[in-house]
Design a protein around this motif. Structure first.
Motif, mmCIF file in Angstrom:
data_model
loop_
_atom_site.group_PDB
_atom_site.id
_atom_site.type_symbol
_atom_site.label_atom_id
_atom_site.label_comp_id
_atom_site.label_asym_id
_atom_site.label_seq_id
_atom_site.Cartn_x
_atom_site.Cartn_y
_atom_site.Cartn_z
ATOM 1 N N GLY A 186 67.523 46.632 47.306
ATOM 2 C CA GLY A 186 68.473 47.736 47.410
ATOM 3 C C GLY A 186 69.021 47.978 48.790
ATOM 4 N N ARG A 187 68.580 47.225 49.786
ATOM 5 C CA ARG A 187 69.052 47.455 51.153
ATOM 6 C C ARG A 187 70.482 46.947 51.360
ATOM 7 N N ASN A 188 70.856 45.928 50.619
ATOM 8 C CA ASN A 188 72.172 45.310 50.811
ATOM 9 C C ASN A 188 72.837 45.132 49.450
ATOM 10 N N ARG A 189 73.239 46.246 48.883
ATOM 11 C CA ARG A 189 73.763 46.233 47.521
ATOM 12 C C ARG A 189 75.092 45.500 47.407
ATOM 13 N N ARG A 190 75.774 45.307 48.531
ATOM 14 C CA ARG A 190 77.068 44.627 48.499
ATOM 15 C C ARG A 190 76.941 43.153 48.150
ATOM 16 N N ARG A 191 75.733 42.625 48.118
ATOM 17 C CA ARG A 191 75.564 41.212 47.780
ATOM 18 C C ARG A 191 75.751 40.942 46.288
ATOM 19 N N LEU A 192 75.741 41.975 45.463
ATOM 20 C CA LEU A 192 75.990 41.779 44.038
ATOM 21 C C LEU A 192 77.454 41.415 43.821
ATOM 22 N N ALA A 193 77.700 40.226 43.297
ATOM 23 C CA ALA A 193 79.072 39.792 43.031
ATOM 24 C C ALA A 193 79.672 40.622 41.901
ATOM 25 N N PRO A 194 80.992 40.789 41.888
ATOM 26 C CA PRO A 194 81.630 41.607 40.845
ATOM 27 C C PRO A 194 81.284 41.179 39.428
ATOM 28 N N GLU A 195 81.185 39.876 39.183
ATOM 29 C CA GLU A 195 80.884 39.412 37.825
ATOM 30 C C GLU A 195 79.491 39.851 37.384
ATOM 31 N N ALA A 196 78.505 39.685 38.261
ATOM 32 C CA ALA A 196 77.146 40.105 37.931
ATOM 33 C C ALA A 196 77.063 41.624 37.807
ATOM 34 N N ALA A 197 77.732 42.337 38.707
ATOM 35 C CA ALA A 197 77.708 43.795 38.651
ATOM 36 C C ALA A 197 78.363 44.301 37.366
ATOM 37 N N GLY A 198 79.459 43.683 36.961
ATOM 38 C CA GLY A 198 80.124 44.094 35.731
ATOM 39 C C GLY A 198 79.269 43.831 34.506
ATOM 40 N N TYR A 199 78.591 42.700 34.489
ATOM 41 C CA TYR A 199 77.678 42.357 33.392
ATOM 42 C C TYR A 199 76.560 43.395 33.289
ATOM 43 N N LEU A 200 75.988 43.750 34.405
ATOM 44 C CA LEU A 200 74.908 44.735 34.404
ATOM 45 C C LEU A 200 75.408 46.115 33.985
ATOM 46 N N ARG A 201 76.546 46.515 34.497
ATOM 47 C CA ARG A 201 77.086 47.830 34.158
ATOM 48 C C ARG A 201 77.361 47.937 32.652
ATOM 49 N N LEU A 202 77.815 46.830 32.060
ATOM 50 C CA LEU A 202 78.134 46.842 30.634
ATOM 51 C C LEU A 202 76.889 46.921 29.761
ATOM 52 N N TRP A 203 75.835 46.203 30.152
ATOM 53 C CA TRP A 203 74.696 46.051 29.247
ATOM 54 C C TRP A 203 73.482 46.898 29.589
ATOM 55 N N LEU A 204 73.414 47.450 30.779
ATOM 56 C CA LEU A 204 72.255 48.281 31.129
ATOM 57 C C LEU A 204 72.018 49.426 30.140
ATOM 58 N N PRO A 205 73.049 50.137 29.679
ATOM 59 C CA PRO A 205 72.784 51.238 28.737
ATOM 60 C C PRO A 205 72.067 50.788 27.471
ATOM 61 N N SER A 206 72.440 49.626 26.940
ATOM 62 C CA SER A 206 71.780 49.124 25.730
ATOM 63 C C SER A 206 70.346 48.726 26.016
ATOM 64 N N TRP A 207 70.130 48.059 27.132
ATOM 65 C CA TRP A 207 68.765 47.662 27.483
ATOM 66 C C TRP A 207 67.888 48.887 27.716
ATOM 67 N N LEU A 208 68.434 49.863 28.414
ATOM 68 C CA LEU A 208 67.673 51.084 28.652
ATOM 69 C C LEU A 208 67.303 51.782 27.339
#
Length: 328
Positions: free
Chosen positions: A196-218
């Motif tokens: 979490g120290r360098n959150r900018r390293r998450l590429a847009p594609e990976a970040a978008g994938y996580l944002r889309l599916w995290l609610p279902s996984w949670l």
């Protein structure tokens, strides 16, 4: 999930009570006399390493000074248990190809705590042909590469190439994510962003994938009451751009926290007669709760008030205190 400020009062309560539990149970992190020989490292060194990794983050980054002080006390305890680094020298001499001593030492090295013998040994062991043998999975290799970076060693493989082969890097079918794969994805994020120290390293594609599916996984793991994984997924959410805040999930996690501050790994708070069993049932999920709450609190501060105030010497102009030069 919605972007914007979270609930600072709830997050602070979660983190404060978790740190209180960890402080109360601190002695259960103590290493046995045979820690470098016969003891099971999964029951001795692994808990201590997790304590060091996560409390160092909290001590460096949490907005509240009292929480930073409590976490610093736990981190200092962990360094003393490591005999100020001598433990790692013994472990490396005994198992020169083992990565876990270097991984744990890396958390201390990042904080400026060094041991001359360890520094000399790792220069040799990480250059051995056996060190370059593939780990059991690519996610674990990311952890090893992070440790090498933290210590200042040449990395034995290309980080981006290894990340591309991880569960997150491959963007797998989200409906097929089982428990083990879910833990792998969370740790892909943690290693990529340096916890979490360098959150900018998450590429847009990976970040978008996580944002889309995290609610279902949670939703799935909340139904299973696997609070340990719920905490890790909430930590991942806090690493995303404009970090989304799932108020219902945070409330469910808060409801799972026992009166003494402990968070069970799964289900209801255990009541075993054996203190060691009680500790093992809660220590990791309680650490994760404090860690996730810290990242969410930082994201909440950034969303509501702009850049966080300067808190320690690790702060670099133009970055949050969790984004030191070493993490970039």
């Amino acid at each position: 999930m919605t972007a914007g400020r979270g609930d600072p009062e709830l997050l602070d309560d979660l983190v404060g009570r978790s740190l209180g539990w960890l402080t109360e149970w601190r002695d259960h992190f103590r290493l046995p006399p045979d820690a470098t020989t016969d003891a099971d490292p999964n029951l001795t060194l692994k808990p201590l390493g997790e304590l060091a990794e996560l409390t160092q983050l909290i001590a460096s980054c949490h907005p509240r000074a009292d929480f930073r002080a409590a976490a610093q006390g736990l981190f200092t305890f962990a360094w003393r248990q490591a005999r100020e680094g001598e433990l790692f020298a013994e472990l490396i001499r005994g198992e020169p190809h083992a990565t876990y001593p270097v991984e744990i030492y890396g958390a201390f090295a990042q904080a400026g705590l060094r041991h001359p013998a360890v520094e000399e040994l790792v220069l040799t062991t990480t250059g051995l042909r056996g060190w370059r043998v593939a780990r059991e999975d690519h996610t674990r290799t990311l952890g090893v590469l992070n440790a090498e970076r933290r210590i200042g060693l040449s990395q034995h493989a290309a980080f981006d190439a290894e990340f591309a082969l991880t569960g997150l890097g491959l963007l797998p079918e989200p409906w097929a994510l089982d428990r083990r794969a879910a833990y792998g994805v969370t740790h892909d994020v943690f290693h990529l962003t340096d916890w979490g120290r360098n959150r900018r390293r998450l590429a847009p594609e990976a970040a978008g994938y996580l944002r889309l599916w995290l609610p279902s996984w949670l939703e799935n793991w909340l139904e299973e009451q696997l609070w340990d994984l719920v905490g890790e997924l909430l930590a991942v959410a806090a690493c995303l751009p404009a970090a989304p805040y799932d108020a219902a999930a945070w409330r469910r996690l808060a409801d799972a926290q026992a009166g003494d501050g402990g968070v069970p790994e799964t289900g209801a708070a255990p009541r075993p007669d054996d203190p060691t069993e009680a500790f093992r049932a809660c220590y990791h999920s309680t650490l994760v709760t404090a860690f996730a709450g810290t990242l969410a609190r930082i994201a909440s501060e950034e969303a509501g008030t702009g850049p966080l105030p300067v808190r320690d010497a690790a702060t670099v102009a133009g970055r949050t205190p969790c984004e030191s030069e070493a993490a970039l």
